[in-house]
Design a protein around this motif. Structure first.
Motif, PDB file in Angstrom:
ATOM      1  N   THR A 285       0.824  -1.208   0.000  1.00 37.27           N
ATOM      2  CA  THR A 285       0.000   0.000   0.000  1.00 37.27           C
ATOM      3  C   THR A 285       0.857   1.256   0.000  1.00 37.27           C
ATOM      4  N   SER A 286       1.855   1.291   0.864  1.00 39.13           N
ATOM      5  CA  SER A 286       2.689   2.499   0.991  1.00 39.13           C
ATOM      6  C   SER A 286       3.494   2.755  -0.278  1.00 39.13           C
ATOM      7  N   ILE A 287       4.056   1.695  -0.863  1.00 41.02           N
ATOM      8  CA  ILE A 287       4.859   1.869  -2.078  1.00 41.02           C
ATOM      9  C   ILE A 287       3.963   2.229  -3.270  1.00 41.02           C
ATOM     10  N   SER A 288       2.775   1.619  -3.322  1.00 36.81           N
ATOM     11  CA  SER A 288       1.828   1.941  -4.398  1.00 36.81           C
ATOM     12  C   SER A 288       1.390   3.395  -4.308  1.00 36.81           C
ATOM     13  N   ALA A 289       1.254   3.896  -3.082  1.00 41.32           N
ATOM     14  CA  ALA A 289       0.877   5.305  -2.900  1.00 41.32           C
ATOM     15  C   ALA A 289       1.941   6.230  -3.484  1.00 41.32           C
ATOM     16  N   VAL A 290       3.213   5.862  -3.332  1.00 37.48           N
ATOM     17  CA  VAL A 290       4.302   6.664  -3.907  1.00 37.48           C
ATOM     18  C   VAL A 290       4.222   6.647  -5.432  1.00 37.48           C
ATOM     19  N   PHE A 291       3.971   5.450  -5.985  1.00 37.53           N
ATOM     20  CA  PHE A 291       3.881   5.314  -7.440  1.00 37.53           C
ATOM     21  C   PHE A 291       2.720   6.144  -7.987  1.00 37.53           C
ATOM     22  N   ALA A 292       1.558   6.051  -7.308  1.00 36.37           N
ATOM     23  CA  ALA A 292       0.379   6.816  -7.747  1.00 36.37           C
ATOM     24  C   ALA A 292       0.665   8.320  -7.690  1.00 36.37           C
ATOM     25  N   TRP A 293       1.348   8.758  -6.632  1.00 36.26           N
ATOM     26  CA  TRP A 293       1.699  10.177  -6.499  1.00 36.26           C
ATOM     27  C   TRP A 293       2.649  10.614  -7.608  1.00 36.26           C
ATOM     28  N   ALA A 294       3.626   9.761  -7.884  1.00 31.26           N
ATOM     29  CA  ALA A 294       4.642  10.110  -8.891  1.00 31.26           C
ATOM     30  C   ALA A 294       4.027  10.250 -10.279  1.00 31.26           C
ATOM     31  N   ILE A 295       3.163   9.314 -10.659  1.00 37.18           N
ATOM     32  CA  ILE A 295       2.552   9.411 -11.992  1.00 37.18           C
ATOM     33  C   ILE A 295       1.521  10.539 -12.028  1.00 37.18           C
ATOM     34  N   GLY A 296       0.961  10.861 -10.860  1.00 36.25           N
ATOM     35  CA  GLY A 296       0.014  11.983 -10.796  1.00 36.25           C
ATOM     36  C   GLY A 296       0.687  13.302 -11.092  1.00 36.25           C
ATOM     37  N   LEU A 297       1.933  13.458 -10.639  1.00 38.87           N
ATOM     38  CA  LEU A 297       2.684  14.690 -10.894  1.00 38.87           C
ATOM     39  C   LEU A 297       2.888  14.925 -12.387  1.00 38.87           C
TER      40      LEU A 297
END
Length: 431
Positions: A285-297
């Protein structure tokens, strides 16, 4: 988009070579950040923490703990006997119906397809084999019926999805109820129409009055946990996390004072298993949240939405494409990880096309769970072949009719939103 494509390729390759899902997502995320904005790597710890800093997600370890206790106290066998004793268990192919119903009910306790196989699989397959059912058919229907578990509330996957996408937990939970029943209904219809052709036996076991009374009491006690949770959440008496705490309390009371077979060792083992499962899930969950944030940028979801709407402006064509993507993902990736990784990417596309976010939550969960029984990789197929001690290829042949019925159910769920939205709307939980 080029960087996103490279990151996706790395993710697929690392999964295929056997790297744990969390590490695969982590490697893909770091590579993506290095190619786009290396300075963002410094923010990874903060984003990892914020990804699991959710009151809703606190419910998951408690639900897992409660389910572990209920399974260890023998609730699975009691539920099976409870359903088998009903009139439907005495029809031709009765144990096939019982298998489907027991898995549907057990889903409201375990909330996961693999838990259903672990808790009920051996009991169901052995009972059917004892009654003269073909072993391959018994294993196929056991695997097929397990996919109702992530849909029947309270579902861990539904809670995870709601927490990840900031949706009403109650709405997502109840939205999966009718789709779960549709899946079970298609399987029962297959048994009904093919009972004579397959020469399915009738179940002849009889029970004494005392046995019937004991089985009924145990069955209704087992049903108490999901009823308390759903009534508590729907009535506004509990938050999802408080409902999970009540579920743990209920499981402990039942195990200690009713079934009287819960030991300290069983509680410790349940705590350990729940902790390990939670740790794995929260790491993903925590790592996926980083990935989602990164692609959101980089506005990747918006670019993908523009690309897909360029293919067609018809929402159902877009949903068909998304369904195919999710079925393939479901074959290869653990359901929780797939939700965490793909919901932030695909949900905005569907919502932009006018699809209700609650409806899409159900579409995604149904796709991913069907992927669990879809060859060549479906993990539930491997688990069932191991539990049933049959060849994987034999199970694949036997499950094909049930797989076809699951696709029909998926079509109905996708094309008719009210199938998912009726209960949330009726209960005033929003859409």
């Amino acid at each position: 988009m080029f960087e996103f494509g490279i990151a996706t390729l790395i993710l697929i390759v690392t999964i295929l070579v056997g790297l744990p899902i969390a590490f695969s997502i982590g490697v893909a995320t770091i590579v993506y950040m290095l190619m786009t904005n290396p300075a963002n790597i410094l923010v990874i710890p903060i984003r990892m923490f914020s990804g699991i800093n959710s009151f809703t997600l606190m419910a998951l370890p408690l639900f897992m703990f409660a389910a572990e206790i209920m399974v260890r106290t023998g609730i699975s066998s009691k539920l099976f006997d409870f359903v088998r004793m009903t009139a439907i268990g005495k029809k031709r192919g009765g144990l096939a119906y019982v298998n489907i119903l027991a898995s549907t009910i057990f889903g409201s306790i375990s909330g996961a397809a693999l838990s259903d196989i672990a808790g009920l699989g051996r009991i169901e397959i052995d009972a059917m084999e004892e009654d003269g059912y073909d072993k391959n058919f018994s294993c196929a229907i056991t695997a097929a019926s397990s996919i109702e578990s992530p849909l029947i509330p309270p579902s861990n996957i539904a809670i995870l999805y709601a927490g990840t996408m900031s949706l009403s937990v109650g709405a997502v939970l109840y939205a999966g109820f009718i789709p779960g029943l549709i899946l079970a209904g298609t399987q029962m219809l297959y048994v009904l129409l093919n009972a004579k052709r397959l020469n399915l036996p009738k179940h002849a076991k009889t029970y004494t009055r005392e046995e019937k009374r004991a089985i009924r009491i145990s069955g209704w006690i087992a049903m108490g946990m999901p009823l308390i949770i759903l009534i508590g959440i729907t009535g506004g008496f509990f938050t999802p996390t408080e409902a999970a705490a009540m579920a743990v309390l209920y499981a402990l009371i039942v195990g200690i004072f009713v079934f009287k077979n819960l030991t300290v060792k069983m509680v410790v083992d349940s705590l350990w298993n729940a902790a390990v499962t939670t740790a794995n899930l929260f790491l993903i969950t925590s790592i996926s949240a980083v990935f989602a944030w990164a692609i959101g940028l980089q506005n990747i979801p918006q670019q993908l939405a523009a690309f897909m709407t360029g293919i067609s402006s018809n929402r159902y064509i877009i949903l068909l494409i998304i369904n195919i993507i999710l079925l393939i993902v479901g074959m290869w990736m653990e359901t929780s990880a797939a939700v965490l990784l793909f919901a932030p990417i695909l949900a905005p596309i569907a919502v932009a096309m006018g699809v209700s976010p609650i409806h899409f939550a159900v579409i995604m969960i149904v796709n991913l769970t069907i992927g669990l029984i879809t060859p060549p990789v479906g993990v539930v197929l491997y688990a069932t072949s191991s539990v049933g001690r049959i060849k994987f290829e034999d199970l694949v042949k036997s499950i094909l009719p049930f797989l076809a019925l699951s696709f029909i159910a998926l079509f109905i769920i996708t094309m008719f939103p009210q199938v998912s939205l009726f209960l949330p709307s009726l209960l005033g939980l929003g859409q």
